[in-house]
Motif scaffolding. Sequence first.
Motif, short mmCIF file in Angstrom:
data_model
loop_
_atom_site.label_atom_id
_atom_site.label_comp_id
_atom_site.label_asym_id
_atom_site.label_seq_id
_atom_site.Cartn_x
_atom_site.Cartn_y
_atom_site.Cartn_z
N SER A 109 0.82 -1.21 0.00
CA SER A 109 0.00 0.00 0.00
C SER A 109 0.85 1.26 0.00
CB SER A 109 -0.92 0.01 1.22
OG SER A 109 -0.15 0.05 2.41
N ASP A 110 0.22 2.34 -0.39
CA ASP A 110 0.82 3.68 -0.36
C ASP A 110 -0.20 4.64 0.22
OD1 ASP A 110 3.42 3.37 -1.56
OD2 ASP A 110 2.43 3.08 -3.50
N THR B 199 -0.84 10.91 -8.43
CA THR B 199 -0.05 11.64 -9.42
C THR B 199 1.44 11.48 -9.17
OG1 THR B 199 -0.11 13.66 -8.09
CG2 THR B 199 -1.85 13.38 -9.75
N GLN B 200 1.81 10.99 -7.99
CA GLN B 200 3.22 10.79 -7.66
C GLN B 200 3.81 9.67 -8.50
OE1 GLN B 200 5.04 12.64 -5.34
NE2 GLN B 200 3.22 13.90 -5.29
N LYS B 201 4.95 9.91 -9.08
CA LYS B 201 5.61 8.88 -9.89
C LYS B 201 6.25 7.82 -9.00
CE LYS B 201 6.01 11.05 -14.18
NZ LYS B 201 5.43 10.45 -15.31
N ASN B 202 6.83 8.24 -7.89
CA ASN B 202 7.51 7.32 -6.99
C ASN B 202 6.53 6.81 -5.94
OD1 ASN B 202 9.45 5.89 -5.61
ND2 ASN B 202 10.25 7.67 -4.53
N LEU C 126 -4.72 2.80 -8.99
CA LEU C 126 -3.46 2.56 -9.67
C LEU C 126 -2.85 3.85 -10.21
CD1 LEU C 126 -1.58 0.27 -10.29
CD2 LEU C 126 -2.80 -0.15 -12.40
N GLY C 127 -3.68 4.76 -10.67
CA GLY C 127 -3.18 6.02 -11.21
C GLY C 127 -4.30 6.89 -11.70
N GLU D 139 5.71 -0.16 -6.39
CA GLU D 139 6.95 -0.75 -6.89
C GLU D 139 7.22 -2.10 -6.22
OE1 GLU D 139 10.00 2.25 -6.44
OE2 GLU D 139 8.85 3.67 -7.64
N ASN D 140 6.97 -2.20 -4.90
CA ASN D 140 7.15 -3.47 -4.20
C ASN D 140 6.18 -4.53 -4.73
OD1 ASN D 140 9.30 -2.89 -2.51
ND2 ASN D 140 7.98 -2.04 -0.92
#
Length: 186
Positions: free
Chosen positions: A32-33, A38-41, A66-67, A46-47
């Motif tokens: 999770s984030d 809008t953040q690329k990183n 997702l985006g 990525e994990n």
Amino acid sequence: MLVGYARVSSNEQNLNLQLDALETAGCTKIFSDKLSGTQKNRPGLENALSHLRTGDTLVLWKLDRLGRSVKGLIELVETLQVDEINFYSITDGINTSTPAGRFFFHVMASLAQMERELLVERTKAGLAAAKERGRVGGRKRIMTPSKLEAAKKLLREGMPPKDVAQNLGVSVPTLYRWCPAASKEN
């Protein structure tokens, strides 16, 4: 293996609804984030992507997790498909392991490609129309012909380049670019 990904836009928001849905869907690993789409990183995404192998499925609660852009979403799903990784959106009912799910993404990819081509076409047409009206692209030049004449006159009269630039409302490098002799007089 089902790998889940959940995201909320800020630390104040709660991931529980998404996490519960991912667990119910059978995800064995969930990442999770807590940051804007809008953040690329996005370390959690990525994990999640790094844990996926051929035959696995990336599971989301909803596509917008997702985006934000359709283009970015389609590019990611196409990358997954190349690696033979499926994609499943619980709320949207989209599953690329099925023919209907794959069809949906091919349609979306085609629409995104058409939109990109139309955008390029509209941009070229707009630039051509502007050129026909005598408009040149880019910013307006700060050194107008009258400012250039005034600068040359003031420099000939002995005014220091720094003062000429300040007087005309331009930077010293701009003055030097338009009146190269001014740099030799300094």
